[in-house]
Write an enzyme that holds these catalytic residues in place. Structure first.
Site, PDB file in Angstrom:
ATOM      1  N   ARG A  65       0.719  -1.224  -0.034  1.00  0.00           N
ATOM      2  CA  ARG A  65      -0.301   0.071  -0.015  1.00  0.00           C
ATOM      3  C   ARG A  65       0.834   1.484  -0.168  1.00  0.00           C
ATOM      4  NH1 ARG A  65      -4.373  -2.229   3.913  1.00  0.00           N
ATOM      5  NH2 ARG A  65      -5.978  -2.943   2.141  1.00  0.00           N
ATOM      6  N   LYS A  78     -15.497 -13.038   4.110  1.00  0.00           N
ATOM      7  CA  LYS A  78     -16.282 -11.723   4.482  1.00  0.00           C
ATOM      8  C   LYS A  78     -17.704 -12.160   3.624  1.00  0.00           C
ATOM      9  CE  LYS A  78     -13.060  -8.222   4.719  1.00  0.00           C
ATOM     10  NZ  LYS A  78     -12.529  -6.905   3.987  1.00  0.00           N
ATOM     11  N   GLY A  86      -7.927  -7.387  -0.267  1.00  0.00           N
ATOM     12  CA  GLY A  86      -6.614  -7.395   0.151  1.00  0.00           C
ATOM     13  C   GLY A  86      -6.160  -8.702   0.318  1.00  0.00           C
ATOM     14  N   GLY A 139     -13.136  -3.295  -0.509  1.00  0.00           N
ATOM     15  CA  GLY A 139     -14.404  -2.881  -0.170  1.00  0.00           C
ATOM     16  C   GLY A 139     -15.114  -1.705  -1.297  1.00  0.00           C
TER      17      GLY A 139
HETATM   18  P1  ADP Z   1     -10.284 -10.335   0.512  1.00  0.00           P
HETATM   19  O1  ADP Z   1      -9.664  -9.697   1.238  1.00  0.00           O
HETATM   20  O2  ADP Z   1      -9.617 -10.851  -1.039  1.00  0.00           O
HETATM   21  O3  ADP Z   1     -11.496  -9.633  -0.010  1.00  0.00           O
HETATM   22  P2  ADP Z   1     -11.712 -11.993   2.307  1.00  0.00           P
HETATM   23  O4  ADP Z   1     -11.234 -11.064   3.473  1.00  0.00           O
HETATM   24  O5  ADP Z   1     -13.244 -11.844   2.021  1.00  0.00           O
HETATM   25  O6  ADP Z   1     -10.868 -11.654   0.900  1.00  0.00           O
HETATM   26  O7  ADP Z   1     -11.270 -13.299   2.544  1.00  0.00           O
HETATM   27  C1  ADP Z   1      -9.996 -13.858   2.681  1.00  0.00           C
HETATM   28  C2  ADP Z   1      -9.798 -14.975   3.651  1.00  0.00           C
HETATM   29  O8  ADP Z   1     -10.910 -16.027   3.464  1.00  0.00           O
HETATM   30  C3  ADP Z   1      -8.499 -15.861   3.756  1.00  0.00           C
HETATM   31  O9  ADP Z   1      -7.766 -15.598   4.804  1.00  0.00           O
HETATM   32  C4  ADP Z   1      -8.815 -17.254   3.345  1.00  0.00           C
HETATM   33  O10 ADP Z   1      -8.063 -18.226   4.221  1.00  0.00           O
HETATM   34  C5  ADP Z   1     -10.473 -17.351   3.711  1.00  0.00           C
HETATM   35  N1  ADP Z   1     -11.178 -18.749   3.154  1.00  0.00           N
HETATM   36  C6  ADP Z   1     -11.126 -18.617   1.891  1.00  0.00           C
HETATM   37  N2  ADP Z   1     -11.955 -19.943   1.457  1.00  0.00           N
HETATM   38  C7  ADP Z   1     -12.269 -20.528   3.067  1.00  0.00           C
HETATM   39  C8  ADP Z   1     -13.103 -21.458   3.267  1.00  0.00           C
HETATM   40  N3  ADP Z   1     -13.463 -22.210   2.520  1.00  0.00           N
HETATM   41  N4  ADP Z   1     -13.261 -21.532   4.602  1.00  0.00           N
HETATM   42  C9  ADP Z   1     -12.815 -20.577   5.500  1.00  0.00           C
HETATM   43  N5  ADP Z   1     -12.036 -19.423   5.120  1.00  0.00           N
HETATM   44  C10 ADP Z   1     -11.702 -19.433   3.550  1.00  0.00           C
HETATM   45 MG    MG Z   2      -9.744  -9.680   3.275  1.00  0.00          MG
END
Ligand code: ADP
Ligand code: MG
Length: 397
Positions: free
Chosen positions: A38, A201, A354, A376
């Site tokens: 960042r 999320k 992220g 977001g």
């Molecule tokens: P981003 O930051 O790319 O928007 P999120 O914050 O929504 O993504 O989610 C990222 C997290 O989701 C990662 O730490 C990953 O380990 C978790 N994740 C992915 N698939 C699963 C799953 N099947 N069960 C639990 N956690 C998961």
């Molecule tokens: Mg995230």
């Protein structure tokens, strides 16, 4: 909206809202920046302003302080790293009053950083009058405002939206580049348009899906959010991540997708384990046969192949959210393969989120058209929502 080039910055104090919210870890002399992605992303705008003779006061948040100064959320280690990247010393002003004094003594091209803006609870107040009071204080420090924290432009906050109403303002180069990419995706994506969603999320992202269904041709769902969909189809999901209170909403999405002719795909197989950790027993099971007590932690090989075949036909792909728990080697394959397929897509390929960006960096995947610095914000943009930080720039002095 003005562009950065339209602001006459030479010799003037520019308040620059950046997103320097980098993860820290313990180093030899206290906290150190663990990942400077960042901070690096913020450098281009700062250097461009310096080259034009601006005197820069950088404003940023870091972490989630509880409404007052907390040493562990100090921007000091971040300012140190920023200084290394810029090749100049970046002193930190502890508060607005000190920033005002320091700003009055700057020479053209100098950079200082105001301490974590979220140490002041007014920054994120729900009360507009309270936020405006802080914005008015900030506005006494400089003459112009540049908004370059794309990760926060979807927030109604004093140093993001309120300040832009008080000073002549423009987007920085990073925000401008992000806006260009996401406007194109929103207004005229080349088709087929594929969105790949995953991550953990779940409820945040579910809100986006309804809107996305109006725009996309294919929606591929993996990661933790897939299990709420599988549950909505009546499958048992064992101890996988599940938002039971969202099942009805998700049923609605499945129906809407069908009506609109959107190809919504879920995992057909998943990698399951009995615990959320590496080193245990794992198996690949059909998505409709997850054994009780087991949790799905990655998409399986048949799903990877299915998603790859859709992505290969795409002219536009947006990816937000890992396909599995990529931080653990046994559950990383889905994210790596899908990420590589997206990067290899001959059309426009955009990554938001992220953790998704972190996965891209960890696996060393290259070839995306754009890796966004705002998860977001990028999703809200794609939903077609008005982002307060951008609206404020449009209405700026
Ligand atoms: P981003 O930051 O790319 O928007 P999120 O914050 O929504 O993504 O989610 C990222 C997290 O989701 C990662 O730490 C990953 O380990 C978790 N994740 C992915 N698939 C699963 C799953 N099947 N069960 C639990 N956690 C998961
Ligand atoms: Mg995230």
């Amino acid at each position: 909206m003005r562009s950065l080039a339209d602001l006459d910055v030479t010799g003037r104090v520019v308040l620059l809202r950046s997103d320097l919210n980098a993860p820290l870890h313990d180093g030899v002399d206290g906290s150190e920046v663990a990942d400077d992605t960042r901070i690096r992303a913020s450098v281009e705008t700062i250097q461009s302003l310096r080259a034009r003779g601006a005197r820069i006061v950088v404003i940023s948040h870091l972490g989630r302080p509880k409404g007052g100064p907390e040493a562990k959320y100090s921007l000091t280690p971040v300012a140190l790293r920023l200084g290394e990247l810029l090749g100049t010393n970046v002193p930190v002003a502890v508060d607005i009053s000190e920033a005002r004094t320091m700003a009055s003594r700057l020479s053209n091209g100098d950079v200082i950083c105001l301490e974590n803006i979220r140490f002041d609870p007014r920054e994120t107040s729900k009360d507009a009058a309270v936020r405006q009071e802080l914005a008015a204080e900030l506005a006494t420090v400089g003459e112009l405002f540049v908004s370059d924290g794309f990760g926060v432009v979807h927030r109604e906050q004093a140093s993001v939206s309120d300040i832009a109403k008080l000073l002549p303002s423009a987007p920085g180069l990073l925000v401008q580049a992000e806006v260009d990419v996401f406007s194109r995706l929103l207004q005229s994506p080349e088709r087929p348009y594929v969105v790949v969603l995953g991550g953990s999320k779940v409820s945040d992202k579910l809100a986006v899906i309804g809107k996305l269904l109006e725009h996309v041709d294919h929606l591929l769902i993996g990661g933790g959010m897939a299990f709420t969909f599988l549950a909505a189809q009546g499958h048992e999901v064992g101890s996988s991540l599940l938002e039971a209170d969202q099942i009805e909403t998700v049923r609605g999405f499945l129906a809407t997708a069908k009506e609109r002719g959107v190809d919504l795909r879920l995992p057909v197989d998943v990698v399951v384990s009995e615990r959320f950790a590496g080193g245990g027993e794992t198996q690949v099971v059909s998505a409709d046969a997850i054994p009780s007590g087991w949790m799905g932690l990655d998409i399986g090989p048949a799903t990877i192949a299915d998603f790859e075949s859709v992505i290969a036909q795409a002219r536009t792909v947006v990816w937000n959210g890992p396909m599995g728990v990529f931080e653990i080697a046994e559950f990383a394959r889905g994210t790596r393969c899908v990420g590589e397929a997206i990067a290899a897509s001959p059309g426009m390929s955009v990554v938001g989120g992220g953790d998704s960006a972190a996965a891209v960096a960890v696996f060393g995947i290259e070839g995306f058209s754009h890796v966004s610095t705002g998860g977001g914000a990028s999703l809200e943009f794609l939903e077609g929502k008005a982002l307060p930080g951008l609206v404020a720039l449009e209405n700026s002095l």
